[in-house]
Scaffold this active site. Structure first.
Site, PDB file in Angstrom:
ATOM      1  N   CYS A 385      -6.840   0.357   3.186  1.00  0.00           N
ATOM      2  CA  CYS A 385      -6.817   0.834   1.811  1.00  0.00           C
ATOM      3  C   CYS A 385      -8.235   1.120   1.310  1.00  0.00           C
ATOM      4  O   CYS A 385      -8.838   2.084   1.748  1.00  0.00           O
ATOM      5  CB  CYS A 385      -6.030  -0.131   0.922  1.00  0.00           C
ATOM      6  SG  CYS A 385      -5.289   0.737  -0.477  1.00  0.00           S
ATOM      7  N   HIS A 511      -0.996  -0.333   3.611  1.00  0.00           N
ATOM      8  CA  HIS A 511      -1.236  -1.750   3.923  1.00  0.00           C
ATOM      9  C   HIS A 511      -0.338  -2.182   5.082  1.00  0.00           C
ATOM     10  O   HIS A 511       0.771  -2.679   4.840  1.00  0.00           O
ATOM     11  CB  HIS A 511      -0.913  -2.617   2.706  1.00  0.00           C
ATOM     12  CG  HIS A 511      -1.894  -2.481   1.595  1.00  0.00           C
ATOM     13  ND1 HIS A 511      -2.923  -3.376   1.396  1.00  0.00           N
ATOM     14  CD2 HIS A 511      -2.015  -1.545   0.625  1.00  0.00           C
ATOM     15  CE1 HIS A 511      -3.632  -3.005   0.345  1.00  0.00           C
ATOM     16  NE2 HIS A 511      -3.104  -1.898  -0.148  1.00  0.00           N
ATOM     17  N   GLU A 513      -0.478  -4.698   6.798  1.00  0.00           N
ATOM     18  CA  GLU A 513      -0.306  -6.158   6.853  1.00  0.00           C
ATOM     19  C   GLU A 513       0.990  -6.635   6.204  1.00  0.00           C
ATOM     20  O   GLU A 513       1.493  -7.705   6.521  1.00  0.00           O
ATOM     21  CB  GLU A 513      -1.516  -6.862   6.216  1.00  0.00           C
ATOM     22  CG  GLU A 513      -1.661  -6.752   4.694  1.00  0.00           C
ATOM     23  CD  GLU A 513      -2.402  -5.502   4.225  1.00  0.00           C
ATOM     24  OE1 GLU A 513      -2.458  -4.520   4.980  1.00  0.00           O
ATOM     25  OE2 GLU A 513      -2.897  -5.501   3.078  1.00  0.00           O
TER      26      GLU A 513
HETATM   27  N1  GLN Z   1      -9.007   0.526  -5.361  1.00  0.00           N
HETATM   28  C1  GLN Z   1      -8.446   1.459  -4.452  1.00  0.00           C
HETATM   29  C2  GLN Z   1      -7.360   2.311  -5.086  1.00  0.00           C
HETATM   30  O1  GLN Z   1      -6.851   1.967  -6.121  1.00  0.00           O
HETATM   31  C3  GLN Z   1      -7.893   0.750  -3.219  1.00  0.00           C
HETATM   32  C4  GLN Z   1      -6.788  -0.175  -3.502  1.00  0.00           C
HETATM   33  C5  GLN Z   1      -6.536  -1.169  -2.409  1.00  0.00           C
HETATM   34  O2  GLN Z   1      -7.386  -1.414  -1.560  1.00  0.00           O
HETATM   35  N2  GLN Z   1      -5.371  -1.796  -2.418  1.00  0.00           N
HETATM   36  O3  GLN Z   1      -7.011   3.352  -4.561  1.00  0.00           O
END
Ligand code: GLN
Length: 539
Positions: A385, A511, A513
């Site tokens: 992410c 994600h 995970e």
């Molecule tokens: N802050 C980033 C976004 O909002 C990544 C979010 C995250 O890592 N879950 O896109």
């Protein structure tokens, strides 16, 4: 309400953090291993509608389900243990209950009645207790009540549990109370009094626990068990010892040894549908505990002082390390403390580098420096992410020469917004539940690292972010060796980037995970460990 589904409620006493989630998941696992279909839900007493707006320091990781619910991290344990998906309905907070009741009140659904905690709030709680059990899909619904018995804010939940006994009828309802038996070093004694008090509190609320699960650092002697049974009004064989375990994945076996599942089955008159089968589980534990190699992997993030903030990532490494039969020594490093002057000394002992998800500016530049180190020194790199977004920014700055390239999250005025908000996100003014959430499809490029790891080219993974890879820069990035190897088939949004001239450099916007379980380790984690091991062996 005659119920075919059996309901087990798990309450906690004496202190919080006793591991109700793990006990719930372990009991669920044991029932599932006897052929029963089980789901687990959590009721949290706080007033937030969901934990999505909570700082990870407050509450650990926010776990995201397939349907895009932002939930308590215990739901992660439920999925990892049971290998069964959860949903929005599996996590309810006081905030959501009140929100539902107040919305109904505004619609006039209470027909002029005074709306009260009892019966209106408790009715709403109960209808949510029973929701997952309604269509007959589950033989057993386990409900974990967050917090501690005696907390003011959990009172309506406890009252609803009391009433549920009468809705469900005898034999369909069971309360398991998780408690702590502290050891007093000076007296060399295990003390039962705090448990007696917490059971008294439950009794005052009209609930008699059926089974006590006692967290303890030392085995419970028979006389201590007898005392607990006598004072707490439970059968002697329903006082279950729960010793500290080496791994959370040992707990189902410990609970089996203590016959927790057998007590539950007999009290609920529940017939197992098969013989207990924990072969795969034990196979996993065998591989986990007998690794043939070891790698050191750095997890670089800004919430590292609270490892619970990265719960699913840490557990994904456990599942993947068993699959790879390679122990992972995970080192959590704060990105705030990493910069170009010290990154060699901080990172040189690592065989692989994972840059974690995150929000906001703090520690951001340390992540950029970390990616720079991993890219130039050809250290296997996994960006999740924000970690993927940082990889794009680092490449744009240092390879494309776009000096101030950034995400508009960190620098709204950047001349090179390589990561930026999508149009539909620009209009949003509410924080809760408005990110790009839940499961989306992704098509993988044949021959990419990702496609090789997954062994297929069509995948679904879960999301939780607002900002996106800006496709206006794709051509430029690809011309210098950073490729989009995964895209959303409908929107064309970039989901995965990889580097060409690097042993293993994969950044994912989703994600991975959240979908790793004991029986289904996540392929990218397994491949990343393998890449780290290859790097170590070539040293
Ligand atoms: N802050 C980033 C976004 O909002 C990544 C979010 C995250 O890592 N879950 O896109």
């Amino acid at each position: 309400m005659a119920s075919k589904t059996k309901y087990i409620f798990i309450t906690g006493g004496v202190t919080s953090s006793l591991g109700k989630g793990i006990i719930a998941a372990s009991l669920g696992k044991l029932l599932q291993a006897r052929g029963l279909s089980v789901t687990i839900q959590k009721f949290d007493p706080y007033l937030n509608i969901d934990p999505g707006t909570l700082n990870p320091y407050e509450h650990g990781e926010c776990y995201v389900t397939e349907d895009g619910a932002e939930t308590d991290l215990d739901l992660g344990h439920y999925e990892r243990f049971l290998n069964v998906e959860t949903s929005q309905s599996n996590n309810i907070t006081t905030g959501r209950i009140y929100n539902n009741v107040i919305t109904k009140e505004r619609k006039g659904e209470f027909l002029g009645k005074t709306v009260q905690v009892i019966p209106h709030i408790t009715d709403e709680i109960k209808s949510n207790f029973y929701k997952l059990g309604q269509d007959g899909k589950y033989d057993v619904v386990i409900t974990e009540i967050g917090g501690c018995v005696g907390d003011i804010e959990s009172l309506p939940f406890i009252e609803a549990v009391r009433q549920a006994r009468w809705d469900l009828g005898p034999g369909n309802f069971l309360v398991v109370h998780l408690t702590l038996i502290p050891y007093l070093k000076a007296a060399k004694e295990l003390k039962t009094k705090p448990t007696q008090h917490s059971v008294k509190q439950l009794l005052e609320a009209g609930i008699q626990p059926d089974i006590l699960v006692c967290r303890t650092e030392y085995p419970l002697p028979q006389d201590v068990k007898r005392k607990l049974a006598l004072f707490c009004n439970v059968q002697l064989d329903s006082v279950i010892e729960a010793m500290d375990a080496e791994s959370i994945y040992d707990v189902p076996l410990l609970m089996k040894k203590e016959k927790l599942d057998e007590r539950v089955l007999s009290k609920l008159n529940l017939k197992p549908k098969s013989k207990l089968d924990l072969k795969d589980w034990k196979g996993f534990l065998g591989r986990l505990k007998n690794p043939t190699a070891e790698v050191t992997i750095g997890l670089i993030g800004k919430y590292v002082s609270l490892p619970d903030a990265y719960k699913s990532i840490i557990e994904s490494f456990t599942h993947a390390s068993a699959a790879a039969e390679c122990k992972v020594k995970l080192v959590l490093l704060s990105s705030e403390e990493i910069n170009k002057d010290n990154y060699t000394s901080k990172l040189k002992s690592l065989d692989g580098i994972l840059v974690a998800p995150g929000f906001g500016e703090r520690g951001f530049e340390g992540k950029v420096a970390t990616v720079n180190y991993a890219r130039e020194n050809k250290i296997p790199f996994f960006g999740i992410c924000l970690g993927m977004q940082v990889a794009v920014i680092e490449f744009a700055r240092n390879v494309l020469g776009l000096e101030h390239a950034n995400s508009t999250e960190m620098d709204p005025a950047t001349p090179h917004p390589v990561i930026a908000l999508m149009e539909e996100q620009k209009k949003i003014d509410q924080m809760g539940g408005t990110m790009r959430l839940g499961s989306y499809a992704c098509d993988l490029k044949k021959g990419s690292k990702a496609a090789l790891a997954y062994g297929k080219t069509k995948i679904q993974e879960r999301h939780r972010h607002r900002y996106e890879f800006n496709n206006a820069y794709l051509e430029q990035l690809e011309s210098k060796g950073m490729f989009a190897t995964g895209k959303n088939p409908e929107t064309g949004l970039v989901e995965i980037i990889e580097l060409k001239n690097h042993p293993w450099f994969v950044g994912v916007q989703f994600h991975p995970e959240y979908k790793s379980t004991v029986l289904k380790p996540q392929p990218l984690f397994v491949d990343f460990i393998q890449a780290a091991l290859d790097k170590k062996n070539n040293k």
